[in-house]
Design a protein around this motif. Structure first.
Motif, PDB file in Angstrom:
ATOM      1  N   ILE A 497       0.301  -5.816  -7.531  1.00 55.21           N
ATOM      2  CA  ILE A 497       0.493  -5.719  -6.076  1.00 55.21           C
ATOM      3  C   ILE A 497      -0.791  -6.099  -5.354  1.00 55.21           C
ATOM      4  O   ILE A 497      -0.764  -6.830  -4.348  1.00 55.21           O
ATOM      5  CB  ILE A 497       0.933  -4.290  -5.698  1.00 55.21           C
ATOM      6  CG1 ILE A 497       2.349  -4.017  -6.220  1.00 55.21           C
ATOM      7  CG2 ILE A 497       0.877  -4.093  -4.182  1.00 55.21           C
ATOM      8  CD1 ILE A 497       2.816  -2.595  -6.023  1.00 55.21           C
ATOM      9  N   MET A 498      -1.904  -5.645  -5.874  1.00 55.03           N
ATOM     10  CA  MET A 498      -3.181  -5.967  -5.229  1.00 55.03           C
ATOM     11  C   MET A 498      -3.444  -7.464  -5.284  1.00 55.03           C
ATOM     12  O   MET A 498      -3.935  -8.052  -4.310  1.00 55.03           O
ATOM     13  CB  MET A 498      -4.313  -5.198  -5.912  1.00 55.03           C
ATOM     14  CG  MET A 498      -5.545  -5.032  -5.050  1.00 55.03           C
ATOM     15  SD  MET A 498      -5.195  -4.030  -3.587  1.00 55.03           S
ATOM     16  CE  MET A 498      -6.794  -4.115  -2.758  1.00 55.03           C
ATOM     17  N   ASP A 499      -3.107  -8.114  -6.394  1.00 57.74           N
ATOM     18  CA  ASP A 499      -3.283  -9.565  -6.498  1.00 57.74           C
ATOM     19  C   ASP A 499      -2.416 -10.286  -5.467  1.00 57.74           C
ATOM     20  O   ASP A 499      -2.851 -11.265  -4.845  1.00 57.74           O
ATOM     21  CB  ASP A 499      -2.910 -10.044  -7.903  1.00 57.74           C
ATOM     22  CG  ASP A 499      -3.857  -9.526  -8.969  1.00 57.74           C
ATOM     23  OD1 ASP A 499      -5.026  -9.277  -8.638  1.00 57.74           O
ATOM     24  OD2 ASP A 499      -3.402  -9.350 -10.127  1.00 57.74           O
ATOM     25  N   SER A 508      -5.141  -9.401   4.880  1.00 61.08           N
ATOM     26  CA  SER A 508      -6.584  -9.175   4.685  1.00 61.08           C
ATOM     27  C   SER A 508      -7.013  -7.808   5.212  1.00 61.08           C
ATOM     28  O   SER A 508      -7.814  -7.100   4.575  1.00 61.08           O
ATOM     29  CB  SER A 508      -7.394 -10.286   5.355  1.00 61.08           C
ATOM     30  OG  SER A 508      -7.102 -10.347   6.756  1.00 61.08           O
ATOM     31  N   LEU A 509      -6.510  -7.378   6.369  1.00 69.94           N
ATOM     32  CA  LEU A 509      -6.861  -6.062   6.899  1.00 69.94           C
ATOM     33  C   LEU A 509      -6.282  -4.950   6.023  1.00 69.94           C
ATOM     34  O   LEU A 509      -6.925  -3.912   5.818  1.00 69.94           O
ATOM     35  CB  LEU A 509      -6.359  -5.909   8.337  1.00 69.94           C
ATOM     36  CG  LEU A 509      -7.033  -6.800   9.387  1.00 69.94           C
ATOM     37  CD1 LEU A 509      -6.412  -6.570  10.772  1.00 69.94           C
ATOM     38  CD2 LEU A 509      -8.532  -6.516   9.443  1.00 69.94           C
ATOM     39  N   LEU A 510      -5.073  -5.161   5.505  1.00 71.47           N
ATOM     40  CA  LEU A 510      -4.457  -4.159   4.626  1.00 71.47           C
ATOM     41  C   LEU A 510      -5.251  -4.021   3.337  1.00 71.47           C
ATOM     42  O   LEU A 510      -5.458  -2.898   2.845  1.00 71.47           O
ATOM     43  CB  LEU A 510      -3.015  -4.558   4.314  1.00 71.47           C
ATOM     44  CG  LEU A 510      -2.263  -3.665   3.319  1.00 71.47           C
ATOM     45  CD1 LEU A 510      -2.178  -2.231   3.836  1.00 71.47           C
ATOM     46  CD2 LEU A 510      -0.874  -4.214   3.033  1.00 71.47           C
ATOM     47  N   VAL A 511      -5.708  -5.140   2.777  1.00 74.78           N
ATOM     48  CA  VAL A 511      -6.513  -5.085   1.557  1.00 74.78           C
ATOM     49  C   VAL A 511      -7.772  -4.261   1.795  1.00 74.78           C
ATOM     50  O   VAL A 511      -8.143  -3.394   0.982  1.00 74.78           O
ATOM     51  CB  VAL A 511      -6.872  -6.506   1.080  1.00 74.78           C
ATOM     52  CG1 VAL A 511      -7.918  -6.459  -0.028  1.00 74.78           C
ATOM     53  CG2 VAL A 511      -5.628  -7.234   0.594  1.00 74.78           C
ATOM     54  N   GLY A 512      -8.438  -4.488   2.932  1.00 79.68           N
ATOM     55  CA  GLY A 512      -9.628  -3.698   3.261  1.00 79.68           C
ATOM     56  C   GLY A 512      -9.291  -2.227   3.425  1.00 79.68           C
ATOM     57  O   GLY A 512     -10.049  -1.354   2.968  1.00 79.68           O
ATOM     58  N   LEU A 519      -7.200   3.376  -2.719  1.00 76.67           N
ATOM     59  CA  LEU A 519      -5.889   3.172  -3.337  1.00 76.67           C
ATOM     60  C   LEU A 519      -5.812   1.883  -4.147  1.00 76.67           C
ATOM     61  O   LEU A 519      -4.748   1.539  -4.652  1.00 76.67           O
ATOM     62  CB  LEU A 519      -4.799   3.148  -2.260  1.00 76.67           C
ATOM     63  CG  LEU A 519      -4.632   4.420  -1.429  1.00 76.67           C
ATOM     64  CD1 LEU A 519      -3.534   4.217  -0.375  1.00 76.67           C
ATOM     65  CD2 LEU A 519      -4.279   5.602  -2.327  1.00 76.67           C
ATOM     66  N   ALA A 520      -6.943   1.180  -4.290  1.00 79.88           N
ATOM     67  CA  ALA A 520      -6.929  -0.104  -5.000  1.00 79.88           C
ATOM     68  C   ALA A 520      -6.510   0.082  -6.452  1.00 79.88           C
ATOM     69  O   ALA A 520      -5.762  -0.736  -7.010  1.00 79.88           O
ATOM     70  CB  ALA A 520      -8.298  -0.764  -4.914  1.00 79.88           C
ATOM     71  N   GLU A 521      -6.968   1.161  -7.075  1.00 82.34           N
ATOM     72  CA  GLU A 521      -6.608   1.390  -8.477  1.00 82.34           C
ATOM     73  C   GLU A 521      -5.099   1.598  -8.626  1.00 82.34           C
ATOM     74  O   GLU A 521      -4.485   1.093  -9.564  1.00 82.34           O
ATOM     75  CB  GLU A 521      -7.356   2.609  -9.008  1.00 82.34           C
ATOM     76  CG  GLU A 521      -7.091   2.872 -10.486  1.00 82.34           C
ATOM     77  CD  GLU A 521      -7.872   4.069 -11.014  1.00 82.34           C
ATOM     78  OE1 GLU A 521      -7.604   4.477 -12.162  1.00 82.34           O
ATOM     79  OE2 GLU A 521      -8.733   4.597 -10.278  1.00 82.34           O
ATOM     80  N   LEU A 522      -4.490   2.344  -7.676  1.00 81.98           N
ATOM     81  CA  LEU A 522      -3.046   2.570  -7.705  1.00 81.98           C
ATOM     82  C   LEU A 522      -2.294   1.249  -7.603  1.00 81.98           C
ATOM     83  O   LEU A 522      -1.281   1.045  -8.283  1.00 81.98           O
ATOM     84  CB  LEU A 522      -2.638   3.486  -6.553  1.00 81.98           C
ATOM     85  CG  LEU A 522      -1.130   3.722  -6.369  1.00 81.98           C
ATOM     86  CD1 LEU A 522      -0.568   4.489  -7.560  1.00 81.98           C
ATOM     87  CD2 LEU A 522      -0.864   4.476  -5.066  1.00 81.98           C
ATOM     88  N   VAL A 530       7.362   0.124  -4.494  1.00 82.15           N
ATOM     89  CA  VAL A 530       7.742  -0.776  -3.423  1.00 82.15           C
ATOM     90  C   VAL A 530       6.778  -0.537  -2.271  1.00 82.15           C
ATOM     91  O   VAL A 530       6.564   0.603  -1.853  1.00 82.15           O
ATOM     92  CB  VAL A 530       9.208  -0.558  -2.988  1.00 82.15           C
ATOM     93  CG1 VAL A 530       9.491   0.882  -2.605  1.00 82.15           C
ATOM     94  CG2 VAL A 530       9.572  -1.489  -1.835  1.00 82.15           C
ATOM     95  N   VAL A 531       6.164  -1.608  -1.784  1.00 81.30           N
ATOM     96  CA  VAL A 531       5.156  -1.513  -0.725  1.00 81.30           C
ATOM     97  C   VAL A 531       5.668  -2.239   0.513  1.00 81.30           C
ATOM     98  O   VAL A 531       5.977  -3.438   0.458  1.00 81.30           O
ATOM     99  CB  VAL A 531       3.814  -2.125  -1.174  1.00 81.30           C
ATOM    100  CG1 VAL A 531       2.792  -2.064  -0.036  1.00 81.30           C
ATOM    101  CG2 VAL A 531       3.283  -1.410  -2.405  1.00 81.30           C
ATOM    102  N   PHE A 532       5.766  -1.508   1.612  1.00 87.30           N
ATOM    103  CA  PHE A 532       6.085  -2.116   2.902  1.00 87.30           C
ATOM    104  C   PHE A 532       4.742  -2.414   3.562  1.00 87.30           C
ATOM    105  O   PHE A 532       4.121  -1.534   4.163  1.00 87.30           O
ATOM    106  CB  PHE A 532       6.957  -1.179   3.728  1.00 87.30           C
ATOM    107  CG  PHE A 532       8.277  -0.892   3.063  1.00 87.30           C
ATOM    108  CD1 PHE A 532       9.317  -1.801   3.143  1.00 87.30           C
ATOM    109  CD2 PHE A 532       8.454   0.261   2.321  1.00 87.30           C
ATOM    110  CE1 PHE A 532      10.527  -1.554   2.504  1.00 87.30           C
ATOM    111  CE2 PHE A 532       9.651   0.517   1.680  1.00 87.30           C
ATOM    112  CZ  PHE A 532      10.700  -0.392   1.767  1.00 87.30           C
ATOM    113  N   ALA A 533       4.303  -3.653   3.397  1.00 83.53           N
ATOM    114  CA  ALA A 533       2.914  -4.015   3.667  1.00 83.53           C
ATOM    115  C   ALA A 533       2.720  -4.457   5.112  1.00 83.53           C
ATOM    116  O   ALA A 533       3.228  -5.518   5.506  1.00 83.53           O
ATOM    117  CB  ALA A 533       2.489  -5.131   2.721  1.00 83.53           C
TER     118      ALA A 533
END
Length: 705
Positions: A497-499, A508-512, A519-522, A530-533
């Motif tokens: 998901i992170m990739d 980009s703002l969500l990644v930051g 939560l990056a490890e999760l 399921v991620v509602f991004a």
């Protein structure tokens, strides 16, 4: 009173049909009921417009007013065995009993009556005995070719007498005695006549339809039929042997080892392709099938029905099981029989002792005899079929490998399509190793593609999906391979998901934010979420001061983001009305679909199904907030104000934004005020409750609080 009359009519209809002994009697009873308002013993008949063909009516035909796709008109006639009396309503009088000769005239079989005179049969059917006479109608005699009729009449002592004797049985048989599949010895050299009594009430003798039944006589009974019948002495295969136009079929039947079956006892219906029908098939396809014993047997069995069906038994489209195991849609359009909706039947009712043959002008190839590329022909996956060929996959599609093709519908492809290396890789990943059935797939199963990718199976209440692509039609099972029609172009997972989020500039703002919240490890670890991004647009829509405050508070930021992450794998195809997802933080998320758009807590998803190895991402252009409470019932309002408790003892930034939004918009047609009981709870007060608050009891209650 009107309802009681309808109820009584319904009860009479049910009672009379229940006591009916045969399908024919059931249809006759229904016709009697429909004719009852016109007097006793009146039957409603349906006549096909532009013809003289009449039928007793059943429920379906009565309401559709169509037979073989043609409109019908209703007429009312005396039921079998009754006649009119001048000045009286209906048909109150039973026909007077007389011998068979006189009964032929009474029922209108005048030509048959005349021919019995010419054949010197009159004395026999006027004298003692108990006979059944299947009497051809006047039109039936007129329909005979002139040369045949002339041959019969010119040699009255032999041919005409033999022909009439073949229409007679030396015993009395009512319509109840004419059971499906029965055979009775005729009075012409004991050659059998063959009875078929179909579930729709049609009764045939040697494929001639009984149009007037049970006309009783003192020495037997008369049934009028719609054609002159001829003696049958040979089985179906012997019949095929005598017709050169079926030479290719005869050769194929011998090669498939079906000769013995068509020579044995049975009640088969063979749709026989002519030599010309075989010639229409591309030589490479025909040679492949003729050289493959399994495919050839399936091909031929697909042309043979398990039961015998004369042309006159078909009055509407009906699925019928073949010896191959699947069904043919056998129907009619006017006077023509149809197969799978096509009018390809050239000649009907060529009778053998063990079945009937209908000639057809096209070869019917079942799916079980087809290659993958042939399965895709003529269906709604033409674009996919073309791309598979352009990707150089034809050897796989036309070979004998056990494979399963995932074929997206034509509308699944958007924009221009260029066959580059990425497209070739994509199409290769739409072909699975091994021949599969969708009924054998299970949740969490992994399937390997020709390209080496591993695809996951997801089973939902309303759908079966392979990654983001869900099954959109029944399987097509070919000779060696199968085809699943799917609703979307497959997108195999390309990282965690992170990739997926990092690869898309919209996030980009969500990644930051994910990194700030820890939560990056999760988002990288194994599992399914399921991620509602929220896109950058979602964050930019917040007031800058509120966004800055949220980003500085790691715990509150984590809570907000966790409300956007569900604890399950849910692709868009698994969403139905009132689908619920449990987020990592907070109350449930409510999903729905409207006009092919997925909504989560009423926020539209702008892009669905960004697939990852550990879940799926759906893009939204707004932060998702808890839904407002549903409007309360009168009873709930009487019990007091609705209280909303926030998820934690200390309200987060998102919660306060939500509270103010609700206070300003909830019940927009009323004056709503919010009272905070503490930093995590508040109540809604509508106009009615505010009035109550002004009362003494309300003020007292307020002081107590």
């Amino acid at each position: 009173m009107k309802h009681l009359t309808l109820l009584a009519l319904a009860l009479v209809l049910i009672a009379t049909i229940c006591v009916a002994k045969t399908p024919y009697q059931s249809v006759l009873q229904h016709s009697r009921i429909r004719g009852r308002p016109h007097g006793p013993n009146v039957c409603a008949m349906q006549k096909i417009q532009g013809t003289e063909k009449k039928y007793f009516t059943n429920c379906k035909q009565w309401y559709h007013r169509k037979i073989c796709g043609k409109p019908t008109v209703i007429s009312y006639e005396c039921c079998p065995g009754y006649e009119k009396i001048l000045g009286e309503k209906g048909c109150p009088a039973a026909l007077p009993l007389s011998n068979i000769y006189n009964t032929l005239g009474a029922v209108g079989a005048v030509t048959t009556q005349i021919y019995t005179d010419k054949a010197m049969l009159r004395d026999e059917i006027e004298g003692p005995g108990s006979f059944t006479f299947f009497a051809p109608s006047n039109d039936a005699w007129s329909a005979l070719p002139d040369e045949i009729l002339d041959a019969l009449v010119s040699n009255v002592n032999i041919e005409l007498l033999n022909a009439l004797h073949y229409h007679m049985i030396n015993r009395r048989l009512t319509s109840d005695d004419l059971k499906h599949g029965a055979a009775f010895a005729s009075m012409y050299q004991d050659f059998n006549v063959h009875i078929h009594h179909y579930s729709n009430g049609i009764v045939t003798v040697n494929c001639a339809r009984l149009i007037k039944t049970d006309q009783h006589a003192t020495n037997g009974i008369v049934h009028m039929v719609d054609r002159v019948i001829t003696a049958i002495t040979n089985n179906v295969h012997t019949f095929l042997d005598t017709d050169d136009d079926l030479e290719t079929l005869r050769t194929a039947i011998a090669a498939a080892g079906l000769t013995a079956m068509l020579e044995s006892d049975g009640h088969y219906t063979l749709f026989a392709p002519t030599n010309e029908a075989f010639e229409k098939i591309p030589p490479e396809t025909l040679n492949r099938i003729l050289g493959d014993p399994v495919a050839l047997r399936d091909l031929l069995n697909y042309h043979i029905l398990k039961n015998m069906h004369c042309a006159e038994s078909i009055v509407s489209g009906t699925p019928m099981e073949t010896l191959q195991g699947t069904v043919l849609e056998v129907g009619c359009e006017g006077d023509e029989l149809t197969l799978n909706g096509k009018a390809i039947v050239q000649k009907t009712d060529q009778l053998g002792t063990n079945g009937v043959v209908h000639y057809i002008s096209e070869l019917l190839i079942p799916d079980s005899a087809k290659t993958l590329i042939e399965l895709a022909e003529g269906s709604a996956v033409a674009t996919a079929s073309k791309l598979f060929v352009e990707a150089g996959l034809s050897p796989h599609l036309s070979g004998s490998e056990p494979l399963t093709m995932l074929a997206p519908l034509d509308e699944a492809f958007k924009g221009s399509l260029t066959m580059d290396s990425e497209m070739k890789k994509l199409m290769t990943n739409h072909i699975l190793k091994d021949q599969l059935s969708s009924k054998s797939l299970y949740h969490g199963q992994e399937l390997e593609t020709l390209g080496g990718e591993k695809l996951r199976v997801f089973v939902y209440r309303n759908n079966l999906c392979i990654e983001n692509a869900c099954i959109a039609a029944h399987d097509k099972t070919g000779r060696f391979a199968s085809m699943f029609t799917v609703d979307k172009v497959l997108t195999p997972p390309m990282g965690t998901i992170m990739d997926v989020l990092k690869a898309d500039d919209r996030f980009s703002l969500l990644v930051g934010a994910i990194q700030t919240a820890g939560l990056a490890e999760l988002m990288n670890q194994k599992g399914l979420h399921v991620v509602f991004a929220p896109t950058n647009a979602a964050f930019n829509a917040m007031p800058q001061s509120e966004l800055n405050r949220l980003m500085r508070n790691r715990q509150e930021l984590a809570n907000v983001l966790k409300y956007h992450i569900g604890e399950e794998m849910l692709v868009s195809g698994g969403v139905s009305s009132h689908t619920r997802v449990k987020p990592l933080m907070g109350d449930k998320l409510e999903l729905s679909v409207k006009n092919q758009t997925v909504y989560v807590n009423r926020v539209p998803v702008v892009e669905v199904d960004l697939m990852a190895t550990n879940g799926v991402v759906h893009a939204v252009n707004a932060l998702i907030k808890p839904l407002p409470p549903k409007p309360r019932t009168d009873r709930e309002q009487a019990d007091g104000p609705a209280t909303r408790t926030l998820p934690s003892s200390r309200a987060s930034a998102l919660d306060f934004v939500y509270i103010w939004d609700v206070c300003s918009s909830y019940y927009s047609n009323k004056a709503i005020k919010c009272i905070f009981l503490n930093e995590s709870s508040f109540v809604f007060l509508d106009d009615l409750f505010q009035k109550v608050m002004k009362s003494h009891s309300s003020r007292t209650m307020t002081r107590v609080q």
